[in-house]
Design an enzyme around this catalytic site. Structure first.
Site, PDB file in Angstrom:
ATOM      1  N   TYR A 194      -9.385   5.416   7.226  1.00 55.02           N
ATOM      2  CA  TYR A 194      -9.549   5.770   8.640  1.00 55.02           C
ATOM      3  C   TYR A 194     -10.596   6.875   8.694  1.00 55.02           C
ATOM      4  O   TYR A 194     -10.363   7.965   8.165  1.00 55.02           O
ATOM      5  CB  TYR A 194      -8.228   6.289   9.219  1.00 55.02           C
ATOM      6  N   PRO A 241      -4.559   0.235  18.864  1.00 49.31           N
ATOM      7  CA  PRO A 241      -4.239  -0.259  17.523  1.00 49.31           C
ATOM      8  C   PRO A 241      -4.287   0.777  16.402  1.00 49.31           C
ATOM      9  O   PRO A 241      -3.747   0.513  15.324  1.00 49.31           O
ATOM     10  CB  PRO A 241      -5.286  -1.352  17.290  1.00 49.31           C
ATOM     11  N   TYR A 266       3.607   6.612  10.114  1.00 44.02           N
ATOM     12  CA  TYR A 266       2.806   5.444   9.722  1.00 44.02           C
ATOM     13  C   TYR A 266       3.683   4.370   9.087  1.00 44.02           C
ATOM     14  O   TYR A 266       3.577   3.193   9.433  1.00 44.02           O
ATOM     15  CB  TYR A 266       1.700   5.863   8.747  1.00 44.02           C
ATOM     16  N   LYS A 296       0.774  -0.102  14.994  1.00 45.04           N
ATOM     17  CA  LYS A 296       2.178  -0.106  15.439  1.00 45.04           C
ATOM     18  C   LYS A 296       2.581  -1.343  16.251  1.00 45.04           C
ATOM     19  O   LYS A 296       3.767  -1.651  16.354  1.00 45.04           O
ATOM     20  CB  LYS A 296       2.459   1.135  16.305  1.00 45.04           C
ATOM     21  N   HIS A 317       0.848  -1.205   0.000  1.00 39.61           N
ATOM     22  CA  HIS A 317       0.000   0.000   0.000  1.00 39.61           C
ATOM     23  C   HIS A 317       0.879   1.249   0.000  1.00 39.61           C
ATOM     24  O   HIS A 317       1.816   1.351   0.775  1.00 39.61           O
ATOM     25  CB  HIS A 317      -0.910   0.004   1.230  1.00 39.61           C
TER      26      HIS A 317
HETATM   27  P1  FAD Z   1       1.959 -11.764  21.418  1.00 43.11           P
HETATM   28  O1  FAD Z   1       1.545 -11.845  20.003  1.00 43.11           O
HETATM   29  O2  FAD Z   1       0.937 -11.440  22.443  1.00 43.11           O
HETATM   30  O3  FAD Z   1       2.641 -13.154  21.772  1.00 43.11           O
HETATM   31  C1  FAD Z   1       2.937 -13.527  23.091  1.00 43.11           C
HETATM   32  C2  FAD Z   1       2.954 -15.037  23.163  1.00 43.11           C
HETATM   33  O4  FAD Z   1       3.401 -15.439  24.432  1.00 43.11           O
HETATM   34  C3  FAD Z   1       1.571 -15.636  22.981  1.00 43.11           C
HETATM   35  O5  FAD Z   1       1.610 -16.615  21.977  1.00 43.11           O
HETATM   36  C4  FAD Z   1       1.237 -16.207  24.349  1.00 43.11           C
HETATM   37  O6  FAD Z   1       0.419 -17.354  24.269  1.00 43.11           O
HETATM   38  C5  FAD Z   1       2.628 -16.523  24.878  1.00 43.11           C
HETATM   39  N1  FAD Z   1       2.704 -16.558  26.355  1.00 43.11           N
HETATM   40  C6  FAD Z   1       2.146 -15.709  27.240  1.00 43.11           C
HETATM   41  N2  FAD Z   1       2.446 -16.073  28.513  1.00 43.11           N
HETATM   42  C7  FAD Z   1       3.237 -17.177  28.410  1.00 43.11           C
HETATM   43  C8  FAD Z   1       3.871 -18.024  29.366  1.00 43.11           C
HETATM   44  N3  FAD Z   1       3.737 -17.796  30.675  1.00 43.11           N
HETATM   45  N4  FAD Z   1       4.591 -19.068  28.926  1.00 43.11           N
HETATM   46  C9  FAD Z   1       4.735 -19.295  27.586  1.00 43.11           C
HETATM   47  N5  FAD Z   1       4.153 -18.531  26.638  1.00 43.11           N
HETATM   48  C10 FAD Z   1       3.417 -17.483  27.044  1.00 43.11           C
HETATM   49  N6  FAD Z   1      -1.784  -4.547  16.444  1.00 43.11           N
HETATM   50  C11 FAD Z   1      -1.954  -3.879  15.330  1.00 43.11           C
HETATM   51  O7  FAD Z   1      -1.001  -3.245  14.885  1.00 43.11           O
HETATM   52  N7  FAD Z   1      -3.170  -3.906  14.681  1.00 43.11           N
HETATM   53  C12 FAD Z   1      -4.229  -4.636  15.149  1.00 43.11           C
HETATM   54  O8  FAD Z   1      -5.295  -4.661  14.549  1.00 43.11           O
HETATM   55  C13 FAD Z   1      -4.069  -5.343  16.333  1.00 43.11           C
HETATM   56  N8  FAD Z   1      -5.099  -6.068  16.857  1.00 43.11           N
HETATM   57  C14 FAD Z   1      -4.902  -6.704  18.041  1.00 43.11           C
HETATM   58  C15 FAD Z   1      -5.930  -7.437  18.626  1.00 43.11           C
HETATM   59  C16 FAD Z   1      -5.760  -8.074  19.866  1.00 43.11           C
HETATM   60  C17 FAD Z   1      -6.912  -8.846  20.486  1.00 43.11           C
HETATM   61  C18 FAD Z   1      -4.517  -7.972  20.520  1.00 43.11           C
HETATM   62  C19 FAD Z   1      -4.298  -8.638  21.870  1.00 43.11           C
HETATM   63  C20 FAD Z   1      -3.472  -7.273  19.910  1.00 43.11           C
HETATM   64  C21 FAD Z   1      -3.654  -6.640  18.687  1.00 43.11           C
HETATM   65  N9  FAD Z   1      -2.619  -5.922  18.092  1.00 43.11           N
HETATM   66  C22 FAD Z   1      -2.810  -5.262  16.955  1.00 43.11           C
HETATM   67  C23 FAD Z   1      -1.300  -5.874  18.649  1.00 43.11           C
HETATM   68  C24 FAD Z   1      -0.377  -6.912  18.009  1.00 43.11           C
HETATM   69  O9  FAD Z   1      -1.114  -8.063  17.647  1.00 43.11           O
HETATM   70  C25 FAD Z   1       0.681  -7.203  19.040  1.00 43.11           C
HETATM   71  O10 FAD Z   1       1.401  -6.012  19.257  1.00 43.11           O
HETATM   72  C26 FAD Z   1       1.623  -8.344  18.634  1.00 43.11           C
HETATM   73  O11 FAD Z   1       0.948  -9.577  18.652  1.00 43.11           O
HETATM   74  C27 FAD Z   1       2.806  -8.374  19.605  1.00 43.11           C
HETATM   75  O12 FAD Z   1       3.552  -9.535  19.416  1.00 43.11           O
HETATM   76  P2  FAD Z   1       4.285 -10.226  20.633  1.00 43.11           P
HETATM   77  O13 FAD Z   1       4.994 -11.393  20.028  1.00 43.11           O
HETATM   78  O14 FAD Z   1       5.032  -9.224  21.396  1.00 43.11           O
HETATM   79  O15 FAD Z   1       3.124 -10.715  21.617  1.00 43.11           O
HETATM   80  C1  DHB Z   2      -5.351  -3.083  10.732  1.00 41.68           C
HETATM   81  C2  DHB Z   2      -5.293  -2.832  12.059  1.00 41.68           C
HETATM   82  C3  DHB Z   2      -4.966  -1.572  12.510  1.00 41.68           C
HETATM   83  O1  DHB Z   2      -4.887  -1.319  13.825  1.00 41.68           O
HETATM   84  C4  DHB Z   2      -4.702  -0.554  11.640  1.00 41.68           C
HETATM   85  O2  DHB Z   2      -4.406   0.680  12.107  1.00 41.68           O
HETATM   86  C5  DHB Z   2      -4.740  -0.804  10.299  1.00 41.68           C
HETATM   87  C6  DHB Z   2      -5.073  -2.071   9.846  1.00 41.68           C
HETATM   88  C7  DHB Z   2      -5.712  -4.431  10.246  1.00 41.68           C
HETATM   89  O3  DHB Z   2      -5.995  -5.306  11.082  1.00 41.68           O
HETATM   90  O4  DHB Z   2      -5.741  -4.644   9.027  1.00 41.68           O
END
Ligand code: FAD
Ligand code: DHB
Length: 397
Positions: free
Chosen positions: A205, A299, A391, A303, A72
């Site tokens: 947005y 979200p 962004y 980021k 994009h």
């Molecule tokens: P996570 O993806 O949370 O991974 C952490 C992992 O650690 C998980 O698999 C968990 O099961 C594991 N874990 C936890 N505790 C333990 C333990 N004690 N022992 C072993 N394993 C453990 N970001 C965006 O930019 N856009 C979005 O639309 C968006 N939507 C989101 C929706 C939801 C519901 C959530 C929760 C987050 C969203 N985010 C979004 C944020 C983005 O998904 C996260 O920033 C990203 O997943 C971060 O990655 P991570 O690997 O740090 O953590």
């Molecule tokens: C998506 C999620 C976001 O938080 C955003 O700012 C843009 C796109 C997505 O899930 O596609």
């Protein structure tokens, strides 16, 4: 079992770190509490910054992303019944973003890890990270975890908490040294996946009197859409027709009265609360934090996943340098290096969130300020460039 780097959590941060370390010849073990199917199906982010895209390619995990992801070159802001496009390459030094779902990135990294990398254990829940008793300073850390019905110990030279917001690794940093900064928001998102073509070929947005809405996508036939809803909303109160009707109203354009989104079956529906949170420092001795374990952003602006990737890129470089030269200088700088980027993204996500959402207690004055800010972005190349550069993501220092 002993390893150089114990990685807790197989989300984007843990999996990308394991891959980057493998490439640098550093052994690691990944412990993940949930099963593989759960980790691969969890619906979350969808937008990859240039830095994340480049890291996945150089990690050898970019082939499917390059085939199926959608580049994009801008986003549309919709407010006051009109639309304004923010062009990325022209405003942000040629950089772009890629639409590629977190679920797909995670599947690619898991497949690579299982084929070529070190151990990745699912259903292995870490209970605690502990300094071994009666051992000299510098002795390996004990990671106590539950797997296959019994408690086990993994000893590690370094432990990285990639275990998300509710993770346990941060508890190994003494409470007296931990600082947390937090903000909650008086609204949530209702997110849906629908078998319907995207409304437009870029993301929209939308600021509206009825609240925020975001139109994103997963492919040419699957839409990802979000609606601002009150905290505590039950998705069951939002039957499909209500969602589509509300989306039509929030994306409405002056001068296009009959305009409607193309509807299709809704295949997933969930309410996501919003929060800003930072835990500092991101390193204490041989315990490090990366991704959501250390910081959460609301979200708006996409980021979260990208910050998680940036942390582990910085960390993998630091551990590779230690291995190559014996120098801990990059590791010593890890927390400060990451936190600079983290706070920039915290500011941007907060700015996007508070500029585009409607606080239920918002006075009309504040709405006028929001509209003035959006009009400024539309009118001023400087203001648009500020948005575009944040962004697409600031380069890693
Ligand atoms: P996570 O993806 O949370 O991974 C952490 C992992 O650690 C998980 O698999 C968990 O099961 C594991 N874990 C936890 N505790 C333990 C333990 N004690 N022992 C072993 N394993 C453990 N970001 C965006 O930019 N856009 C979005 O639309 C968006 N939507 C989101 C929706 C939801 C519901 C959530 C929760 C987050 C969203 N985010 C979004 C944020 C983005 O998904 C996260 O920033 C990203 O997943 C971060 O990655 P991570 O690997 O740090 O953590
Ligand atoms: C998506 C999620 C976001 O938080 C955003 O700012 C843009 C796109 C997505 O899930 O596609």
């Amino acid at each position: 079992m002993h390893t150089t780097v114990g990685i807790v959590g197989a989300g984007p941060a843990g999996l990308l770190l394991a891959r980057l370390l493998h490439q640098a010849g550093i052994d690691s073990v990944v412990l993940e509490a949930r099963d593989r199917d759960y980790v691969e199906q969890r619906q979350r982010a969808g937008i990859l910054e240039q830095v994340t895209v480049d890291a996945l390619r150089s990690a050898g995990a970019g082939a499917r992303m390059d085939r199926e992801g959608i580049v994009h070159h801008g986003i549309e802001l919709r407010f006051d019944g009109r639309s304004h496009r923010v062009d990325f390459p022209g405003l942000a030094d040629g950089r772009n973003v890629m639409v590629y779902a977190q679920t797909e990135m995670v599947k690619d990294l898991i497949a690579l890890q299982l084929a070529e990398g070190g151990p990745l254990l699912f259903e292995a829940e870490v209970l605690a990270v502990e300094q071994p008793v009666d051992q000299p300073d510098g002795a390996p850390l004990n990671v106590r975890y539950h797997h296959q019905g019994r408690e086990q110990i993994l000893t590690c030279d370094w432990v990285v908490g990639c275990d998300g917001f509710h993770g346990v690794v941060k508890n190994a940093i003494p409470e007296s040294l931990r600082r947390t900064y937090e903000r909650e928001y008086p609204y949530s998102w209702l997110g849906i996946l629908a078998d319907a073509p995207p409304v437009y070929d870029e993301l929209i947005y939308a600021h509206s009197d009825r609240g925020f809405a975001l139109a994103s996508m997963r492919s040419a036939t699957v839409s990802r859409l979000y609606l601002q809803v009150p905290n505590g909303t039950d998705p069951a109160d939002w039957p499909d027709d209500r969602i589509w009707d509300e989306l039509d109203q929030r994306f409405a354009l002056r001068g296009a009265p009959g305009w409607r989104l193309t509807r299709g079956p809704i295949t997933a529906k969930a309410v996501l609360p919003m929060r800003s949170h930072v835990t500092e420092p991101m390193r204490h001795d041989r315990v490090l934090l990366a991704g959501d374990a250390a910081h959460i952003v609301p979200p708006t602006g996409a980021k979260g996943l990208n910050l998680a990737a940036a942390d582990v890129i910085v960390l993998a470089r630091a551990l590779a340098r230690l291995r190559r030269t014996g120098s801990t200088d990059l590791l010593d700088a890890y927390s400060d290096t990451c936190l600079q980027r983290v706070w920039r993204a915290e500011h941007f996500s907060h700015f996007m969130t508070t500029t585009l959402h409607k606080d239920p207690a918002q006075p009309p004055f504040d709405t006028r300020l929001q509209l003035s800010q959006l009009a400024r972005i539309a009118a001023s190349p400087h203001a648009s460039a500020e948005l575009a550069q944040n962004y697409v993501g600031v380069p890693i220092a």
